[in-house]
Design a protein around this motif. Structure first.
Motif, PDB file in Angstrom:
ATOM      1  N   ALA A  63       0.958  -1.597   0.052  1.00 31.50           N
ATOM      2  CA  ALA A  63       0.093   0.284   0.103  1.00 31.50           C
ATOM      3  C   ALA A  63       0.705   1.414  -0.119  1.00 31.50           C
ATOM      4  N   ASP A  64       1.870   0.803   0.205  1.00 27.94           N
ATOM      5  CA  ASP A  64       3.067   2.095   0.657  1.00 27.94           C
ATOM      6  C   ASP A  64       3.810   2.805  -0.761  1.00 27.94           C
ATOM      7  N   HIS A  65       3.207   1.946  -1.656  1.00 23.36           N
ATOM      8  CA  HIS A  65       3.295   1.598  -3.189  1.00 23.36           C
ATOM      9  C   HIS A  65       2.258   3.225  -3.951  1.00 23.36           C
ATOM     10  N   GLY A  66       1.561   3.649  -3.163  1.00 24.91           N
ATOM     11  CA  GLY A  66       0.604   4.350  -3.591  1.00 24.91           C
ATOM     12  C   GLY A  66       0.614   5.681  -5.047  1.00 24.91           C
ATOM     13  N   GLY A  67       1.810   6.137  -5.017  1.00 21.59           N
ATOM     14  CA  GLY A  67       2.103   7.438  -5.083  1.00 21.59           C
ATOM     15  C   GLY A  67       3.055   6.512  -6.150  1.00 21.59           C
ATOM     16  N   TYR A  68       3.464   6.102  -6.488  1.00 18.38           N
ATOM     17  CA  TYR A  68       4.567   5.586  -7.822  1.00 18.38           C
ATOM     18  C   TYR A  68       3.059   4.091  -8.569  1.00 18.38           C
ATOM     19  N   VAL A  69       1.776   4.568  -8.821  1.00 16.48           N
ATOM     20  CA  VAL A  69       1.309   3.979  -9.879  1.00 16.48           C
ATOM     21  C   VAL A  69       0.921   5.096 -10.960  1.00 16.48           C
ATOM     22  N   LYS A  70       0.478   6.127 -10.788  1.00 18.09           N
ATOM     23  CA  LYS A  70       0.398   7.403 -12.281  1.00 18.09           C
ATOM     24  C   LYS A  70       2.072   7.271 -12.647  1.00 18.09           C
ATOM     25  N   ARG A  71       3.400   7.273 -12.270  1.00 14.22           N
ATOM     26  CA  ARG A  71       4.336   7.428 -13.272  1.00 14.22           C
ATOM     27  C   ARG A  71       4.743   5.922 -13.819  1.00 14.22           C
TER      28      ARG A  71
ATOM     29  N   ARG B  54     -10.992 -10.953   1.745  1.00 10.74           N
ATOM     30  CA  ARG B  54     -10.726  -9.795   1.345  1.00 10.74           C
ATOM     31  C   ARG B  54     -10.421  -9.254   0.136  1.00 10.74           C
ATOM     32  N   LYS B  55     -11.106  -7.967  -0.693  1.00  7.18           N
ATOM     33  CA  LYS B  55     -10.168  -7.468  -1.796  1.00  7.18           C
ATOM     34  C   LYS B  55      -8.542  -6.725  -1.769  1.00  7.18           C
ATOM     35  N   ASN B  56      -8.074  -6.394  -2.002  1.00 10.11           N
ATOM     36  CA  ASN B  56      -6.611  -6.853  -2.054  1.00 10.11           C
ATOM     37  C   ASN B  56      -6.512  -5.202  -1.342  1.00 10.11           C
ATOM     38  N   ASP B  57      -7.441  -4.404  -1.749  1.00  9.85           N
ATOM     39  CA  ASP B  57      -6.787  -2.489  -1.106  1.00  9.85           C
ATOM     40  C   ASP B  57      -7.884  -2.546  -0.591  1.00  9.85           C
ATOM     41  N   ALA B  58      -8.396  -3.793   0.704  1.00 10.45           N
ATOM     42  CA  ALA B  58      -8.908  -3.696   1.439  1.00 10.45           C
ATOM     43  C   ALA B  58      -8.249  -4.067   2.956  1.00 10.45           C
ATOM     44  N   PRO B  59      -8.347  -3.274   4.051  1.00  5.69           N
ATOM     45  CA  PRO B  59      -7.148  -3.767   4.829  1.00  5.69           C
ATOM     46  C   PRO B  59      -7.790  -4.490   5.522  1.00  5.69           C
ATOM     47  N   LEU B  60      -6.600  -6.061   6.040  1.00 12.84           N
ATOM     48  CA  LEU B  60      -7.002  -7.281   5.919  1.00 12.84           C
ATOM     49  C   LEU B  60      -7.063  -7.762   8.005  1.00 12.84           C
ATOM     50  N   ASP B  61      -7.948  -8.512   8.872  1.00 10.80           N
ATOM     51  CA  ASP B  61      -7.421  -8.318   9.867  1.00 10.80           C
ATOM     52  C   ASP B  61      -7.486  -9.804  10.327  1.00 10.80           C
ATOM     53  N   PHE B  62      -6.167 -10.680  10.819  1.00 12.36           N
ATOM     54  CA  PHE B  62      -5.298 -12.029  11.095  1.00 12.36           C
ATOM     55  C   PHE B  62      -6.414 -12.241  11.868  1.00 12.36           C
ATOM     56  N   ASP B  63      -7.146 -13.363  12.620  1.00  8.66           N
ATOM     57  CA  ASP B  63      -7.083 -13.135  13.487  1.00  8.66           C
ATOM     58  C   ASP B  63      -6.815 -14.631  14.379  1.00  8.66           C
ATOM     59  N   PHE B  64      -5.741 -15.091  14.829  1.00  7.23           N
ATOM     60  CA  PHE B  64      -5.416 -16.805  15.292  1.00  7.23           C
ATOM     61  C   PHE B  64      -6.130 -17.137  15.248  1.00  7.23           C
TER      62      PHE B  64
END
Length: 580
Positions: A355-363, A426-436
């Motif tokens: 998710a931290d690569h969001g600013g990289y997409v357009k370029r 979950r869809k890839n662009d939605a946060p995911l909670d992984f409850d053991f």
């Protein structure tokens, strides 16, 4: 057999026939005509929007088109009824025999049922994981690894020619930091006291690497200046970390086709070649960028740089590819890497990033658009963060990695199958909670258990039938006519008929989570049918006093295992034959 495609073809043929007899004008485009499951199953088995989307270009009332179309469709033996609803939607009910044919198709084709030729051999490069080679994979990489691998398998299932690729970021300063960190562990292996300065990697996973370096070079690098050992330890440490990463990927059953080194781009002319390609298109120039929006950095000053005119290909601002001192920016090798992909003849590119690569997409999209003259589309999928929980609280497991939780810790806790399935709930662009606790829970609320239980339940019924002397191999089930009449059975058959359609939708949208959702819905329909058999004995899969009836029921159930196996195969999950 793709029932929705078949019925859509029938609708298009009927529309063409209406044109031929003058009931519809010529020149209409049918691309927007769909055949889909109705929102309310009570309305029928399928619905088409043909009349609604053609009314305006035809200059006709939707109901008039729908009624004319219904009159033609009802002549086909596959259509039991065609009813016009509302302003012009057309609801279709299919002949009862169709559902038995769906079961037969699934049994006959096996896990090939639902496979598509949609991709027509189109060559797709799917790049995923691509973590810096500075340590083992952490839980954040896990989601991207699973998503990318499932997407690659989905595309292959839909007829694309897929290459799975890992880009090794071994050309940047972070690998120098790795080398310095390994050097400290190397000194430790020689009994020295060391201190990890800010910016170095203190994880215990480097202890073995330092010891291995000692075994290889002895004390040759002790008390030597950095210029003596840096390059050698860079290579040694990078390979050691890639071995760890390959081990982590193997734990998730992820196998890459290509590992591509960023370092191979430097000093080989590849970066220069890519930039010259852009220059020849008039897209490279010297200029000064506008100051950043928002808070001004203290060290910002207007400087002339070499810029890529990315705004001509959809970006918000032009991007620097070389600094004022002539050194390449990090974007330049990325351009060269994608130019290499284009040059290798791929028809489509997919990058899976955090998710931290969001600013990289357009370029990056702009670069690929420019390099390929808009011929090769690039889709960038961003995977949001994974949050770990146990007993309802945020969970921290391991500090062996220094500051992060390792992929292998998660897999060791719950297994690869559970890890992979849950990462796709979950869809890839939605946060995911992984409850053991929840992912190991045996309940309907746990989708991986619910799907696996459906498969295991059917396997148990087949074993029971075999023990009762009922022939239930696929050949035996195919030899017995399958009757699907009860509403609970019809719900299962209808869901089986949707499988080929779901595969194509998921492949077209690059959304493998749709497969996980579909499998949960199919499992739900199967469990409802099974539980209904507790009250209505004629619905039970195994009826020892009626072998042929059992075979008919088991054929439907076996078809469910075929589709679940295929779907889980796309997700990289092994179907369960029994639950323990």
């Amino acid at each position: 057999m793709n029932l929705f495609t078949d019925i859509r073809s029938l609708v298009l043929e009927s529309l063409t026939a209406l044109q031929a007899r003058g009931d519809l004008p010529e020149g209409l485009v049918f691309d927007s005509v769909t055949v889909e499951p109705p929102r309310d199953p009570a309305h029928g088995d399928m619905a088409t929007n043909a009349a609604m989307v053609l009314a305006k270009p035809a200059g006709m009332k939707p109901r008039d088109i729908a009624e004319a179309l219904a009159a033609l469709l009802i002549e086909d033996p596959r259509i039991d009824s065609a009813e016009v609803a509302g302003p012009g939607f057309l609801n279709l009910r299919l002949a009862e025999a169709i559902w038995g044919e769906i079961v037969t198709a699934a049994l006959h084709e096996g896990t090939g049922y639902g496979r598509s030729v949609m991709g027509e051999g189109t060559r797709v490069n799917v790049e995923y994981v691509s973590a810096n080679p500075t340590g083992p994979l952490h839980v954040g990489h896990t989601r991207g690894a699973v998503f990318g691998d499932a997407l690659a398998e989905l595309l292959a299932y839909a007829g694309y020619g897929v290459t799975r690729e890992y880009y090794i970021n071994d050309g940047g300063a972070q690998v120098d930091v790795l080398a310095r960190s390994v050097y400290l562990r190397y000194l430790e292996a020689h009994g020295r006291e060391v201190e990890f300065a800010d910016g170095t990697y203190p994880g215990d996973y480097l202890i073995e690497t330092g010891a291995a370096l000692k075994d290889r070079v002895g004390d040759a690098y002790v008390d030597q200046p950095e210029e003596v050992w840096l390059q050698d330890i860079r290579s040694f440490a990078t390979e050691a970390m890639m071995d760890l990463i390959r081990e982590d990927l193997a734990l998730l059953n992820v196998q890459m086709d290509v590992f591509y080194s960023e370092k191979s781009l430097y000093g080989t002319g590849r970066i220069e070649e890519a930039i010259e390609t852009l220059r020849a298109k008039g897209l490279i120039y010297r200029g000064v960028l506008e100051p950043p929006k928002g808070k001004m950095p203290e060290d910002w000053e207007p400087r002339e740089q070499t810029l890529f005119k990315s705004t001509e290909h959809g970006d918000d601002v032009d991007r620097p590819i070389a600094k004022s001192d002539g050194a390449w920016t990090y974007f330049a090798p990325d351009i060269a890497y994608h130019y290499d992909k284009v040059s290798r003849g791929f028809d489509q590119l997919i990058d899976v990033f955090g998710a931290d690569h969001g600013g990289y997409v357009k370029r990056m999209k702009a670069a690929v658009s420019a390099l390929s003259d808009d011929r090769v589309p690039l889709d960038i999928k961003l995977c949001q963060l994974v949050k770990l929980f146990k007993n309802g609280e945020p969970f921290k497991m391991s500090k062996r990695a220094g500051t992060f939780i390792m992929l292998r810790d998660v897999v060791e806790q719950v297994g690869a199958d559970v890890t992979r399935f849950v990462m796709l709930t979950r869809k890839n662009d939605a946060p995911l909670d992984f409850d053991f606790d929840k992912v190991l829970e045996q309940s309907r609320e746990n989708p991986v258990f619910y799907v696996q239980y459906a498969h295991a339940r059917i396997c148990s019924a087949l074993r029971k039938a075999e023990a009762a002397g009922i022939a239930c191999g696929d050949a035996d089930l195919l030899a017995t006519p399958t009757s699907v009449t009860h509403p609970s059975e019809l719900a299962v058959a209808r869901k089986l008929a949707e499988w080929p359609r779901q595969v194509e939708i998921a492949a077209r949208t690059h959304e493998p989570h749709r497969i996980a959702f579909y499998l949960y819905e199919l499992a739900s329909d199967l469990h409802a049918l099974y539980n209904r058999g507790n009250e209505e004995t004629q619905l039970r899969f195994v009826q020892e006093d009626a072998p042929q009836v059992s075979q008919s029921k088991l054929a439907l159930a076996r078809a469910v295992t075929v589709v679940i196996s295929a779907g889980l195969g796309i997700l990289g999950v092994t179907p369960a034959k029994e639950m323990r």
